[in-house]
Structures are given as C-alpha cells and as structure tokens.
Motif scaffolding. Structure first.
Motif, PDB file in Angstrom:
ATOM      1  N   THR A   1      20.410  34.562  75.360  1.00 52.54           N
ATOM      2  CA  THR A   1      19.912  33.337  74.739  1.00 52.54           C
ATOM      3  C   THR A   1      21.050  32.348  74.534  1.00 52.54           C
ATOM      4  O   THR A   1      20.894  31.142  74.742  1.00 52.54           O
ATOM      5  CB  THR A   1      19.260  33.662  73.380  1.00 52.54           C
ATOM      6  OG1 THR A   1      18.242  34.629  73.566  1.00 52.54           O
ATOM      7  CG2 THR A   1      18.681  32.422  72.731  1.00 52.54           C
TER       8      THR A   1
ATOM      9  N   TRP B   1      13.613  30.596  70.958  1.00 47.91           N
ATOM     10  CA  TRP B   1      12.332  31.282  70.781  1.00 47.91           C
ATOM     11  C   TRP B   1      12.058  32.302  71.878  1.00 47.91           C
ATOM     12  O   TRP B   1      11.432  33.335  71.626  1.00 47.91           O
ATOM     13  CB  TRP B   1      11.191  30.268  70.698  1.00 47.91           C
ATOM     14  CG  TRP B   1      10.959  29.813  69.295  1.00 47.91           C
ATOM     15  CD1 TRP B   1      11.287  28.621  68.732  1.00 47.91           C
ATOM     16  CD2 TRP B   1      10.336  30.578  68.247  1.00 47.91           C
ATOM     17  NE1 TRP B   1      10.925  28.581  67.408  1.00 47.91           N
ATOM     18  CE2 TRP B   1      10.329  29.766  67.085  1.00 47.91           C
ATOM     19  CE3 TRP B   1       9.783  31.857  68.182  1.00 47.91           C
ATOM     20  CZ2 TRP B   1       9.804  30.210  65.868  1.00 47.91           C
ATOM     21  CZ3 TRP B   1       9.254  32.307  66.974  1.00 47.91           C
ATOM     22  CH2 TRP B   1       9.264  31.483  65.838  1.00 47.91           C
ATOM     23  N   GLN B   2      12.520  32.053  73.092  1.00 52.66           N
ATOM     24  CA  GLN B   2      12.305  33.053  74.154  1.00 52.66           C
ATOM     25  C   GLN B   2      13.050  34.342  73.809  1.00 52.66           C
ATOM     26  O   GLN B   2      12.555  35.445  74.095  1.00 52.66           O
ATOM     27  CB  GLN B   2      12.753  32.516  75.517  1.00 52.66           C
ATOM     28  CG  GLN B   2      12.105  31.205  75.927  1.00 52.66           C
ATOM     29  CD  GLN B   2      10.619  31.127  75.631  1.00 52.66           C
ATOM     30  OE1 GLN B   2       9.826  31.915  76.129  1.00 52.66           O
ATOM     31  NE2 GLN B   2      10.237  30.143  74.814  1.00 52.66           N
TER      32      GLN B   2
ATOM     33  N   VAL C   1      13.574  35.392  70.751  1.00 52.83           N
ATOM     34  CA  VAL C   1      12.793  36.017  69.685  1.00 52.83           C
ATOM     35  C   VAL C   1      11.571  36.736  70.260  1.00 52.83           C
ATOM     36  O   VAL C   1      11.271  37.877  69.886  1.00 52.83           O
ATOM     37  CB  VAL C   1      12.369  34.976  68.637  1.00 52.83           C
ATOM     38  CG1 VAL C   1      11.405  35.596  67.623  1.00 52.83           C
ATOM     39  CG2 VAL C   1      13.588  34.392  67.934  1.00 52.83           C
ATOM     40  N   TRP C   2      10.863  36.059  71.191  1.00 53.69           N
ATOM     41  CA  TRP C   2       9.681  36.676  71.793  1.00 53.69           C
ATOM     42  C   TRP C   2      10.049  37.951  72.550  1.00 53.69           C
ATOM     43  O   TRP C   2       9.259  38.890  72.629  1.00 53.69           O
ATOM     44  CB  TRP C   2       8.969  35.698  72.719  1.00 53.69           C
ATOM     45  CG  TRP C   2       8.286  34.566  72.013  1.00 53.69           C
ATOM     46  CD1 TRP C   2       8.388  33.235  72.270  1.00 53.69           C
ATOM     47  CD2 TRP C   2       7.374  34.677  70.903  1.00 53.69           C
ATOM     48  NE1 TRP C   2       7.624  32.501  71.389  1.00 53.69           N
ATOM     49  CE2 TRP C   2       6.978  33.369  70.537  1.00 53.69           C
ATOM     50  CE3 TRP C   2       6.866  35.748  70.166  1.00 53.69           C
ATOM     51  CZ2 TRP C   2       6.106  33.109  69.493  1.00 53.69           C
ATOM     52  CZ3 TRP C   2       5.994  35.497  69.122  1.00 53.69           C
ATOM     53  CH2 TRP C   2       5.621  34.186  68.795  1.00 53.69           C
TER      54      TRP C   2
ATOM     55  N   PHE D   1      15.520  27.470  61.001  1.00 54.68           N
ATOM     56  CA  PHE D   1      14.212  26.816  60.962  1.00 54.68           C
ATOM     57  C   PHE D   1      14.131  25.808  59.808  1.00 54.68           C
ATOM     58  O   PHE D   1      13.473  26.039  58.786  1.00 54.68           O
ATOM     59  CB  PHE D   1      13.101  27.864  60.867  1.00 54.68           C
ATOM     60  CG  PHE D   1      13.097  28.808  62.039  1.00 54.68           C
ATOM     61  CD1 PHE D   1      12.945  28.324  63.335  1.00 54.68           C
ATOM     62  CD2 PHE D   1      13.269  30.169  61.859  1.00 54.68           C
ATOM     63  CE1 PHE D   1      12.947  29.180  64.424  1.00 54.68           C
ATOM     64  CE2 PHE D   1      13.273  31.040  62.939  1.00 54.68           C
ATOM     65  CZ  PHE D   1      13.115  30.537  64.231  1.00 54.68           C
TER      66      PHE D   1
ATOM     67  N   VAL E   1      13.197  23.325  66.937  1.00 53.70           N
ATOM     68  CA  VAL E   1      13.209  24.750  66.628  1.00 53.70           C
ATOM     69  C   VAL E   1      11.872  25.231  66.072  1.00 53.70           C
ATOM     70  O   VAL E   1      11.600  26.440  66.080  1.00 53.70           O
ATOM     71  CB  VAL E   1      14.336  25.093  65.632  1.00 53.70           C
ATOM     72  CG1 VAL E   1      15.708  24.860  66.253  1.00 53.70           C
ATOM     73  CG2 VAL E   1      14.185  24.285  64.344  1.00 53.70           C
TER      74      VAL E   1
ATOM     75  N   TRP F   1       8.139  26.790  69.417  1.00 53.62           N
ATOM     76  CA  TRP F   1       7.862  28.206  69.183  1.00 53.62           C
ATOM     77  C   TRP F   1       7.027  28.863  70.279  1.00 53.62           C
ATOM     78  O   TRP F   1       7.043  30.080  70.430  1.00 53.62           O
ATOM     79  CB  TRP F   1       7.138  28.394  67.849  1.00 53.62           C
ATOM     80  CG  TRP F   1       5.735  27.831  67.833  1.00 53.62           C
ATOM     81  CD1 TRP F   1       5.363  26.576  67.497  1.00 53.62           C
ATOM     82  CD2 TRP F   1       4.538  28.527  68.195  1.00 53.62           C
ATOM     83  NE1 TRP F   1       3.996  26.423  67.618  1.00 53.62           N
ATOM     84  CE2 TRP F   1       3.466  27.612  68.032  1.00 53.62           C
ATOM     85  CE3 TRP F   1       4.255  29.827  68.621  1.00 53.62           C
ATOM     86  CZ2 TRP F   1       2.139  27.967  68.311  1.00 53.62           C
ATOM     87  CZ3 TRP F   1       2.939  30.176  68.888  1.00 53.62           C
ATOM     88  CH2 TRP F   1       1.898  29.243  68.721  1.00 53.62           C
TER      89      TRP F   1
END
Length: 459
Positions: free
Chosen positions: A72, A93-94, A96-97, A216, A226, A230
């Motif tokens: 990331t 976010w990628q 996090v996913w 965030f 940010v 999401w």
C-alpha cells in the motif's frame, strides 16, 4: 561528494528525515520482541526455547499477508510523486480490504498448530508452549495488518514521524504489560508464555486504533479522499495484487527459509536451539532498523518513479545504502567485541548451569551474525529500491531460488544425514545472505526497473 550528497535532493539528510522515524518504529518493535524474550528467559529456559520457533512460525504466515499489505505504501508514494493526492485514500482502502479477510485466515491457523509443531520433533515441554504462543499470535494477526495498511497513509507520503510516535506508544504500553502478564504482577495472574502472547496482541491493536483515528479525519478527506474512497476499486485492487502479491510471496519465502533454519537447528538439540534463539534475537538489533531504511528507500524510489525520475530513484537508493552499511559495520563490531555481555542478557533466573552451554555456543554464533550483517544491509536496501520501482517479480524469483539452493535443500540433506554440528546450518544462512546481496546489487545496477510503470497507464 559526500558533503554535496548530504543536502542534495534524495541525499543523506532526506534519507534520515524519512528513515530515522521508521528506524525508531522498527526498533520499538525490536525492543518489544527483545524484552519479551528476556522476560521469558528469566521465567524459564523452556519458555525461551519455545518463543523463537513459535514467533517465527507465526510471523511466517503473517509475512505473506504483510508483504502484500505493506505494498500500500508504494502505491501511496507513487501517487504522491505524481501529485495525484485524490487517489491516496483509495489506495489505503485497498490495503484495508485485503487485510480483513487475511486476518480471518490467520485466525483459522489455530487448528494447524498441533500438527505443525508436532513435525518439529521438539521436547514436549517446549512443544506445548510453542503451540500456545503460536495460537495467540495468529489470532491477533489481523490487527497487525490493518495497522500496517493504515500507517502507509503517512509513510507513503514521507511523513514518518506519526508512524514512529504510534509505535513507540505501543511499545511503551507493551513492555510493562508483558512483564506483568508473564510473571503475575499487579492485577494479572502468572501466565508465562501465554501472557507474553496476549501482551503482544494488545501491542498489535494499539497502532490499528491509533492510525484509524489519525487517518479518517475531515481534513484528510478534503485532500486525500480517505472517507469517500472507501469503496472496493477492482482496477486499483488488481494493480495492488499484481505488484503486491509477488512482494507477499517474497516475504513469505524469506521467512520460510528462516523458519526452516530454526526448526532444523531445533532437531540438533535444546542448547543449539536456545543459543540460536538468542543469537537471532540479538541480530534483530541490527536487522530491524534496516527494515526501517528498507521502507524509507522504497518510499523515496516510489515517489521518484511516480514523478518519472528514475535517476533520482537511483540516487536515493545509494544514499540510503551508505547510511545502512555504516550502521551495520558498527553493529558487527559490537557483536564481535561484546558477545558475552549480549548473551548474558538472556540468563534465566532459575539457571542451574544449563545457560552456560547456551552462552558459550551463542558467542560463537554471534561471529556468524557479525560476518553477514553488512551483506544483509546491501541486500535489504537494494531490495527496497527494486520494490519501490515495482520490480517485485524478480525479487520473488530470486528469494525463492536462494532459499531453496542455500537453505531448504542443504539443511534437509544435513538433517537426513543426522548432522549434529551447529556450524552447517549457520554456514547455509551466511551463504543465503551473500547470494541475495550479490544478485540484488547486480539487478539494481543493470537497471531494468527504470522502465517499470505502476500508475502511468491508469485512466
């Protein structure tokens, strides 16, 4: 020339501004692990012997997902270099996913612990503690991945001080908690190695929560999207996988080689395993700061490549390399000059003479550590430069070949032949580092990474 490099763009000063907070972050993690093993060493020799295989095995599985999640930061750095700040939030976010299902997979390893450690052939008293420690660490792996992904919002943009402060805070909490939960102090019962594992998982959770609060915010949303970024982005996630998955495989292969090394040493004997445990724990004093500089060089290279400046990327890599080699040379001298003092940090409180043999062997092993530290710096920094440019497939193939040729195959042959000497495995480890340093140096200077583009063809 070196004076000019101090103040130049991507020179020593910039390398230290970005890298030193990451070094402190890595050192805080090192101090956490180091004191953990000191406390366990004071608690019992079996707990000390069990801590390294279980920790290394847990990190082996974590390493694949961490190698991907940490990529990331390279996407954030390349978007930053390309001044496409509105894409930073989506990139974070990628990560996090990816981390959420990865954490569930790590937690499911609870069921593999017994058969996995049963293969090692370690004494039953050590085996039981290995299983317990491994299970606790893998349950908390998801928290570690989420914290790592969110930290890339700052590190990828070269803002590494917030990362440092969060990790120092986590360590400051973890160390006294670790002591209390291992030994039974204050409101905590005596939990031994289980207490060490629980304290470590709490240490994983602190950065995840802290970075979520720092990332965030409305201010960050205005520039970096940010909050509105999401959603799962298939195109960006595919790019993330294309470059990140080889990084994850590479990290996994490297950790597999080290894990295999530790398990094969454990088959020789408990003294050899404990001495190796201590020597590798001491080696983290040099190795983990280099991981900080590895991240720093990947950030600097990523920003330069995002801006379309491969020459600046090469200049940054050499700047960081000079700093890393200087540090590792000092550490090698310390390992050679003060080995007895370093070994005695791990002396158990109930020592009945067993630790004398461990310390004597550990002094010899620290000579091996001193021999490969500078080569380790070269391998780590050039690998960071290649990673920042997106040359992760080559890194993966090199690590796979070196781990098989220098570690897995020769160590398997030694085990099959019943080798009882500690020197064979450590010579394999020395050869492994030497091969990586040589290959990554040649690859970087030949320069095929200069033509790689991670974000240029994005719509």
């Amino acid at each position: 020339m070196h004076i000019m490099r101090w103040s130049a763009k991507s020179g020593y000063r910039e390398s230290l501004v970005i890298g030193l907070p990451l070094v402190v972050s890595m050192m805080s993690s090192t101090v956490m692990t180091f004191t953990d093993r000191i406390f366990l060493g004071h608690y019992s020799l079996d707990a000390l012997a069990a801590s390294l295989p279980a920790n290394v095995a847990a990190f082996l599985f974590l390493s694949f997902f961490l190698g991907v999640a940490e990529y990331t930061g390279v996407f954030v750095s390349q978007y930053t270099g390309a001044t496409r700040h509105e894409r930073v939030g989506a990139a974070v976010w990628q990560g996090v996913w990816f981390s959420l299902p990865a954490g569930l997979i790590l937690a499911s390893l609870w069921f593999l612990a017994e058969p996995l450690f049963g293969l090692a052939g370690h004494p039953q008293a050590v085996l039981d503690q290995e299983i317990l420690y491994f299970r606790i660490l893998t349950l908390g792996g998801g928290l570690f991945l989420i914290g790592a992904s969110l930290s890339c919002f700052f590190s990828g943009r070269g803002l590494t001080k917030p990362v440092m402060l969060v990790h120092v805070a986590a360590t400051t909490l973890n160390i006294p908690l670790d002591y209390c939960m291992i030994n039974g102090y204050g409101p905590f019962p005596e939990m031994g190695i289980a207490g060490a594992g629980i304290a470590t998982v709490i240490g994983y959770g602190v950065p995840a929560v802290a970075f979520a609060c720092l990332v965030f915010t409305r201010k960050n949303e205005a520039r970096f999207k940010v909050l509105s970024g999401w959603r799962f982005d298939p195109d960006l996630f595919n790019r993330f996988m294309r470059f990140g998955l080889p990084g994850g495989v590479q990290f996994f292969i490297d950790m597999f080689a080290i894990t295999f090394f530790v398990f094969m040493v454990g088959r020789i004997g408990a003294v050899e395993l404990a001495a190796t445990n201590v020597a590798i724990s001491v080696d983290t004093l040099s190795f983990m700061p280099m991981i900080g500089m590895h991240i720093a060089v990947s950030i600097m290279v990523g920003q330069a490549m995002g801006a379309g400046r491969p020459d600046q990327a090469a200049y940054a890599t050499v700047s960081v390399l000079h700093i890393a080699v200087g540090y590792m040379t000092l550490m090698a001298a310390m390992f050679l000059l003060f080995p007895e003092w370093l070994m005695n940090l791990f002396r158990t409180r109930d020592d009945a003479g067993d630790f004398g043999a461990v310390a004597e062997m550990g002094v010899v092993l620290l000579r091996y550590v001193a021999a490969f530290t500078v080569m380790d710096a070269v391998a780590i920094i050039y690998m960071g430069g290649l990673k920042g440019a997106g040359d992760t497939r080559f890194i993966m193939l090199t690590m796979g070949s070196a781990s098989l040729g220098c570690m897995v195959i020769p160590l398997s042959i030694m085990s099959w032949q019943g080798t009882a000497s500690i020197h064979g495995p450590w010579i394999c480890l020395l050869a492994y580092v030497a091969v990586l340093a040589s290959v990554f140096t040649i690859r970087f200077h030949r320069g095929p990474w200069r033509s790689l583009r991670m974000i240029a063809d994005e719509s």
